[in-house]
Scaffold this motif. Structure first.
Motif, PDB file in Angstrom:
ATOM      1  N   PRO A   1       0.825  -1.212   0.000  1.00 13.97           N
ATOM      2  CA  PRO A   1       0.000   0.000   0.000  1.00 13.97           C
ATOM      3  C   PRO A   1       0.860   1.263   0.000  1.00 13.97           C
ATOM      4  N   PHE A   2       0.344   2.305  -0.638  1.00 13.96           N
ATOM      5  CA  PHE A   2       0.982   3.616  -0.587  1.00 13.96           C
ATOM      6  C   PHE A   2      -0.102   4.661  -0.340  1.00 13.96           C
ATOM      7  N   GLU A   3       0.269   5.889  -0.180  1.00 17.60           N
ATOM      8  CA  GLU A   3      -0.677   6.933   0.205  1.00 17.60           C
ATOM      9  C   GLU A   3      -1.811   7.053  -0.815  1.00 17.60           C
ATOM     10  N   ASN A   4      -3.036   7.048  -0.310  1.00 20.41           N
ATOM     11  CA  ASN A   4      -4.254   7.174  -1.122  1.00 20.41           C
ATOM     12  C   ASN A   4      -4.397   6.038  -2.141  1.00 20.41           C
ATOM     13  N   SER A   5      -3.892   4.861  -1.765  1.00 26.06           N
ATOM     14  CA  SER A   5      -4.031   3.692  -2.643  1.00 26.06           C
ATOM     15  C   SER A   5      -5.116   2.762  -2.100  1.00 26.06           C
ATOM     16  N   VAL A   6      -5.598   1.884  -2.972  1.00 23.18           N
ATOM     17  CA  VAL A   6      -6.572   0.862  -2.591  1.00 23.18           C
ATOM     18  C   VAL A   6      -6.152  -0.459  -3.225  1.00 23.18           C
ATOM     19  N   PRO A   7      -6.561  -1.591  -2.635  1.00 23.64           N
ATOM     20  CA  PRO A   7      -6.218  -2.889  -3.242  1.00 23.64           C
ATOM     21  C   PRO A   7      -6.964  -3.120  -4.551  1.00 23.64           C
ATOM     22  N   LEU A   8      -6.284  -3.813  -5.456  1.00 24.94           N
ATOM     23  CA  LEU A   8      -6.841  -4.135  -6.769  1.00 24.94           C
ATOM     24  C   LEU A   8      -6.807  -5.653  -6.922  1.00 24.94           C
ATOM     25  N   LEU A   9      -7.968  -6.256  -7.042  1.00 28.13           N
ATOM     26  CA  LEU A   9      -8.068  -7.704  -7.160  1.00 28.13           C
ATOM     27  C   LEU A   9      -7.842  -8.148  -8.605  1.00 28.13           C
ATOM     28  N   LYS A  10      -7.201  -9.320  -8.749  1.00 27.38           N
ATOM     29  CA  LYS A  10      -6.962  -9.913 -10.060  1.00 27.38           C
ATOM     30  C   LYS A  10      -7.640 -11.285 -10.127  1.00 27.38           C
ATOM     31  N   ALA A  11      -7.627 -11.873 -11.315  1.00 23.69           N
ATOM     32  CA  ALA A  11      -8.305 -13.161 -11.499  1.00 23.69           C
ATOM     33  C   ALA A  11      -7.715 -14.241 -10.595  1.00 23.69           C
ATOM     34  N   ASN A  12      -6.396 -14.180 -10.337  1.00 27.29           N
ATOM     35  CA  ASN A  12      -5.815 -15.226  -9.495  1.00 27.29           C
ATOM     36  C   ASN A  12      -6.145 -15.061  -8.017  1.00 27.29           C
ATOM     37  N   ASN A  13      -6.823 -13.975  -7.643  1.00 27.71           N
ATOM     38  CA  ASN A  13      -7.328 -13.835  -6.279  1.00 27.71           C
ATOM     39  C   ASN A  13      -8.657 -14.563  -6.080  1.00 27.71           C
ATOM     40  N   ILE A  14      -9.257 -15.023  -7.178  1.00 25.35           N
ATOM     41  CA  ILE A  14     -10.542 -15.723  -7.111  1.00 25.35           C
ATOM     42  C   ILE A  14     -10.275 -17.223  -7.095  1.00 25.35           C
ATOM     43  N   THR A  15     -10.715 -17.901  -6.050  1.00 26.02           N
ATOM     44  CA  THR A  15     -10.520 -19.343  -5.937  1.00 26.02           C
ATOM     45  C   THR A  15     -11.872 -20.041  -5.797  1.00 26.02           C
ATOM     46  N   ASP A  16     -11.831 -21.367  -5.840  1.00 28.45           N
ATOM     47  CA  ASP A  16     -13.068 -22.149  -5.689  1.00 28.45           C
ATOM     48  C   ASP A  16     -13.684 -21.959  -4.309  1.00 28.45           C
TER      49      ASP A  16
END
Length: 408
Positions: A28-43
């Motif tokens: 994380p850095f100042e004024n940032s937010v997490p960004l999800l990708k396809a590999n963050n999605i699991t069964d």
């Protein structure tokens, strides 16, 4: 029976954010937010262990994930990965990348009901059929818009979601129980044998070949035209760092007497994957008791242990340690999209040798835990079958909901 409708009027689809490499960071850095990708999605839902971060001002308001959203993998080289999804019961203070999309229910479609619809065999098969023939699979808006869904009144949707959610919760519990048993055996292994990297117990360490009764032999190659009848053949999807699974589902191949003599599998044989992506390279499979002769395919090698020196169950658990995996990675010959190890690489792996009586004690513990695991696995299979049957009836509009409570 509730009639089916097209999904299009009841969902909004939101495509993810395209970004440049210099616009994201691993922390994380100042004024940032997490960004999800396809590999963050699991069964099993969302895996947040490998998040990336982007400046919040790069995100449009509709691209922030809201309560009730479903995040889908929208682009992938794998047909199995395309369309996999995760449900957000609460809002998420972040967004998602361009290879994903959000499906946002509206107009009387309940998000929990849609979540379970996206787990049906109809949904899965429809998506795989829609992207058939493409090298890079893209889930287009019309692929989802054209899906047909049984849409009962909102209260009935909630009842169906409540019922399926109860069974789903039991499935999650069974998986947790199985994971706890796996973790227990890992702990027992370390307690009995120590960390092999430090070898604080001072076991002798030798090349693996010292413990072999038969050295590695690469498997059998047969053209596709030879498959269909004959003997069962163990293929690379039959194991992953453990016991060879699903023996009853193995494919069959025509084998000559000479080939059987050279490539026959016996109980307690050890198989090692010699060609694969670096992530799966070197995975191990120990052959269980088998009821008929069988062989093994060419992208693996087989060796046999001298059981007076080393038991397969000890080697199997040792093989899962970072110490062993780092050895395989260091020996790997890397090429585009795959890597390989040869017989000399495997015979030269350094393996500690605890006393055989201690290995036998560990084997007895593993046998008892595996007996308990088999009961949980059968219970899990029964629950998954129940979920599938209820889901199929629910989305055909065939469930009697009169005795199902409504849970908001």
């Amino acid at each position: 029976m509730t009639p089916s409708v097209k999904l299009k009027p009841y969902i909004t689809q939101v495509r993810g954010i395209a970004y440049k490499p210099d616009e994201i960071a691993d922390t994380p850095f100042e004024n940032s937010v997490p960004l999800l990708k396809a590999n963050n999605i699991t069964d099993d839902g969302l895996d947040s262990s490998s998040l990336i971060y982007i400046a919040a001002d790069k995100i449009k308001s509709e691209q922030f994930i809201r309560a009730g959203d479903l995040l889908l993998a929208a682009s992938s080289g794998s047909k199995k990965a395309i369309g996999k999804n995760a449900h957000f019961p609460e809002s998420f203070s972040g967004s998602f990348g361009a290879f994903c999309k959000v499906v946002r229910p509206k107009n009387g479609l309940h998000s929990d009901y849609l979540k379970h619809f996206f787990k049906t065999r109809y949904y899965r098969s429809s998506i795989e059929k829609a992207v058939q023939g493409a090298n890079i699979n893209n889930l287009r808006n019309e692929h989802l818009d054209d899906l047909e869904i049984s849409l009962p009144p909102l209260n009935d949707q909630i009842r169906i979601a409540h019922l399926l959610g109860k069974v789903e919760g039991l499935i999650v519990q069974r998986k947790q129980h199985l994971q706890h048993l796996d973790d227990l055996l890992k702990s027992v292994f370390l307690e009995m044998f120590g960390d092999p990297a430090r070898n604080e117990k001072g076991w002798p360490i030798n090349p693996l070949v010292i413990y072999m009764s038969e050295q590695p032999n690469n498997g059998l190659y047969k053209p596709q035209s030879s498959y269909g009848s004959g003997m069962k053949i163990i293929r690379i999807d039959s194991f992953y760092d453990g016991i060879v699974q699903n023996i009853e589902e193995l494919k069959r191949v025509e084998v000559t007497d000479a080939e059987l003599l050279k490539f026959e599998i016996r109980p307690f044989d050890v198989l090692v994957n010699r060609v694969n992506s670096i992530e799966y390279l070197g995975k191990i499979g120990v052959v269980p008791a088998i009821a008929e002769p069988m062989v093994y395919e060419s992208n693996m090698m087989r060796f046999r242990l001298n059981h007076e020196a080393m038991l397969p169950v000890f080697l199997m658990y040792f093989w899962r340690t970072p110490y062993l995996k780092s050895q395989i990675n260091s020996k790997a010959k890397k090429a585009v999209n795959q890597a390989s190890v040869n017989q000399q690489d495997v015979t030269g792996l350094l393996v500690p040798q605890p006393p055989i009586d201690l290995q036998k004690q560990f084997s007895t513990i593993v046998e008892k835990v595996e007996t308990l695991k088999s009961r949980y696995q059968q219970s899990l299979a029964d629950l998954e079958a129940l979920y599938g049957a209820l889901s199929q009836r629910a989305f055909r509009g065939e469930l009697d909901l009169s005795r199902v409570p409504m849970s908001l």
